[in-house]
Design an enzyme around this catalytic site. Structure first.
Site, PDB file in Angstrom:
ATOM      1  N   HIS A  13       0.858  -1.192   0.000  1.00  0.00           N
ATOM      2  CA  HIS A  13       0.000   0.000   0.000  1.00  0.00           C
ATOM      3  C   HIS A  13       0.889   1.234   0.000  1.00  0.00           C
ATOM      4  CE1 HIS A  13       1.054   0.065   4.212  1.00  0.00           C
ATOM      5  NE2 HIS A  13       0.535  -1.152   4.376  1.00  0.00           N
ATOM      6  N   GLN A  31       9.096  -2.562  16.627  1.00  0.00           N
ATOM      7  CA  GLN A  31       9.920  -3.352  15.703  1.00  0.00           C
ATOM      8  C   GLN A  31      11.199  -2.597  15.333  1.00  0.00           C
ATOM      9  OE1 GLN A  31       8.427  -5.853  12.262  1.00  0.00           O
ATOM     10  NE2 GLN A  31       8.804  -3.949  11.173  1.00  0.00           N
ATOM     11  N   SER A  82      -1.582  -3.734   5.596  1.00  0.00           N
ATOM     12  CA  SER A  82      -2.049  -4.821   4.723  1.00  0.00           C
ATOM     13  C   SER A  82      -3.283  -5.467   5.332  1.00  0.00           C
ATOM     14  CB  SER A  82      -0.948  -5.874   4.560  1.00  0.00           C
ATOM     15  OG  SER A  82       0.234  -5.255   4.138  1.00  0.00           O
ATOM     16  N   MET A  97      -2.295   3.037   7.420  1.00  0.00           N
ATOM     17  CA  MET A  97      -2.379   2.037   6.349  1.00  0.00           C
ATOM     18  C   MET A  97      -1.729   0.745   6.815  1.00  0.00           C
ATOM     19  SD  MET A  97      -1.954   3.931   2.790  1.00  0.00           S
ATOM     20  CE  MET A  97      -2.989   5.336   2.410  1.00  0.00           C
ATOM     21  N   GLY A 133       1.834   3.135   2.305  1.00  0.00           N
ATOM     22  CA  GLY A 133       2.825   3.147   3.387  1.00  0.00           C
ATOM     23  C   GLY A 133       4.121   2.501   2.924  1.00  0.00           C
ATOM     24  N   HIS A 134       3.993   1.299   2.327  1.00  0.00           N
ATOM     25  CA  HIS A 134       5.176   0.623   1.782  1.00  0.00           C
ATOM     26  C   HIS A 134       5.829   1.483   0.694  1.00  0.00           C
ATOM     27  CE1 HIS A 134       2.715  -3.073   2.986  1.00  0.00           C
ATOM     28  NE2 HIS A 134       3.813  -3.215   3.694  1.00  0.00           N
ATOM     29  N   LYS A 171       5.052   2.878  12.072  1.00  0.00           N
ATOM     30  CA  LYS A 171       3.817   2.205  12.489  1.00  0.00           C
ATOM     31  C   LYS A 171       4.172   1.031  13.396  1.00  0.00           C
ATOM     32  CE  LYS A 171      -0.032  -0.415  10.846  1.00  0.00           C
ATOM     33  NZ  LYS A 171       0.614  -1.751  10.957  1.00  0.00           N
TER      34      LYS A 171
HETATM   35  P1  AMP Z   1       4.770  -5.153   6.631  1.00  0.00           P
HETATM   36  O1  AMP Z   1       4.604  -5.538   5.200  1.00  0.00           O
HETATM   37  O2  AMP Z   1       3.503  -4.878   7.344  1.00  0.00           O
HETATM   38  O3  AMP Z   1       5.717  -6.074   7.374  1.00  0.00           O
HETATM   39  O4  AMP Z   1       5.507  -3.744   6.600  1.00  0.00           O
HETATM   40  C1  AMP Z   1       6.726  -3.567   5.930  1.00  0.00           C
HETATM   41  C2  AMP Z   1       7.292  -2.239   6.329  1.00  0.00           C
HETATM   42  O5  AMP Z   1       6.392  -1.204   5.954  1.00  0.00           O
HETATM   43  C3  AMP Z   1       7.506  -2.117   7.852  1.00  0.00           C
HETATM   44  O6  AMP Z   1       8.714  -1.429   8.099  1.00  0.00           O
HETATM   45  C4  AMP Z   1       6.309  -1.320   8.272  1.00  0.00           C
HETATM   46  O7  AMP Z   1       6.514  -0.582   9.457  1.00  0.00           O
HETATM   47  C5  AMP Z   1       6.128  -0.406   7.088  1.00  0.00           C
HETATM   48  N1  AMP Z   1       4.756   0.111   7.058  1.00  0.00           N
HETATM   49  C6  AMP Z   1       3.612  -0.599   7.114  1.00  0.00           C
HETATM   50  N2  AMP Z   1       2.545   0.209   7.123  1.00  0.00           N
HETATM   51  C7  AMP Z   1       3.020   1.480   7.088  1.00  0.00           C
HETATM   52  C8  AMP Z   1       2.420   2.770   7.093  1.00  0.00           C
HETATM   53  N3  AMP Z   1       1.095   2.934   7.142  1.00  0.00           N
HETATM   54  N4  AMP Z   1       3.231   3.848   7.037  1.00  0.00           N
HETATM   55  C9  AMP Z   1       4.583   3.700   6.998  1.00  0.00           C
HETATM   56  N5  AMP Z   1       5.215   2.514   6.990  1.00  0.00           N
HETATM   57  C10 AMP Z   1       4.447   1.416   7.037  1.00  0.00           C
END
Ligand code: AMP
Length: 280
Positions: free
Chosen positions: A33, A154, A187, A185, A35-36, A150
């Protein structure tokens, strides 16, 4: 566009770049999304080459149903990145490629950071995160790696691991990207009905309320206000709300000068677990 599923193919591709060029790395679990994309954009602007990994890491899930229901949209993710920037390199391995026959976590010492909040609610979660990020860092050997605030806890866990193992990588903290209603945002938002997604702005709202109260009320009064707020919205079940020191993550009892604090929250809606955080 380059897409790798085998680690040795990616390593062979990267070997001429290592120590010659800067490599930016964005680890993700896919279902991408905005965010990524904000992390990918930042990495692409700061490095010669950006690698995005897409891998739903089984060892960081302590709940089999959560793992099974985690959205997997690889082709869509590839198309999204390709349209966004075709120079990005994707690494999308299978579980076997990352773990062989031993799908298990290494055990880390995160100085207690892993026993609070997400760690307390999801036993073993951060050992799983540490295990996969360390494996990925060994393959990609990034100059900089990008993580979203977010998942603030972590980030602190990864920073601790980088220090302990003296890994030659700079961790870059990136701000949270939100929907118009304030919902962070994620997943996991894909699993929400349109109604719940619309209403889920109340999670952000609750953090704003707490932030506002932080200068005038005691921690226990704020805690009570937030619990009351969610009891009026029974389709949202509050798992935890904590105000913590932004470096140690220890819950605060009083506000001291020259310290940074954050609010952290985990909420269930329609059986989906959502987290959010804000600097106070
Ligand atoms: P994930 O796919 O959920 O493991 O997230 C991968 C990376 O994207 C991690 O470093 C998350 O913190 C970051 N991330 C997920 N959602 C957001 C968001 N809404 N805004 C900024 N970074 C995000």
């Amino acid at each position: 566009m380059k897409i790798f599923s085998k680690k040795y193919d990616l390593m062979a591709f990267l070997s001429p770049f290592i120590s010659e060029k800067s490599i930016g790395f964005v680890p993700t679990m896919g279902a991408l999304h905005q965010g990524h994309l904000s992390l990918i954009k930042r990495s692409a602007s700061e490095n010669d080459l950006t690698i995005v990994s897409i891998f739903v890491n089984p060892t960081q899930f302590n709940n089999a149903e959560d793992l099974q229901k985690y959205p997997r949209t690889l082709q869509k993710d590839i198309d999204l990145i390709e349209n966004f920037n075709p120079n990005i390199v994707i690494f999308a391995p299978e579980i076997q490629e990352m773990y062989g026959e031993n799908v298990a976590s290494e055990t880390f010492n995160f100085n207690g950071l892993d026993r609070l909040m997400e760690g307390a609610s999801r036993p073993g979660h951060f050992d799983g995160v540490g295990t996969i990020v360390k494996k990925l860092f060994e393959i990609v050997q990034p100059t900089k790696a990008y993580f979203g605030e977010k998942d603030f806890q972590q980030i602190l866990i990864i920073e601790t691991m980088v220090q302990q193992f003296q890994l030659p990588v700079t961790i870059v903290r990136c701000p949270i990207v939100r929907e118009e209603n304030g919902l962070a945002m994620s997943s996991r938002n894909q699993r929400l009905s349109a109604t719940a997604k619309k209403k889920a702005g109340i999670i952000f709202e609750s953090l704003q309320i707490a932030k506002h109260l932080f200068s005038e009320k005691s921690i226990s009064e704020i805690q009570t206000e937030i619990e009351l707020f969610f009891s009026k919205n029974p389709d949202f079940q509050l798992e935890y709300f904590t105000i913590a020191n932004a470096t140690t993550l220890l819950p605060v009892s009083e506000k001291l000068p020259n310290q940074t604090y954050r609010g952290f929250i985990a909420v269930y809606v329609e059986g989906v677990r959502l987290i959010d955080t804000m600097e106070f």
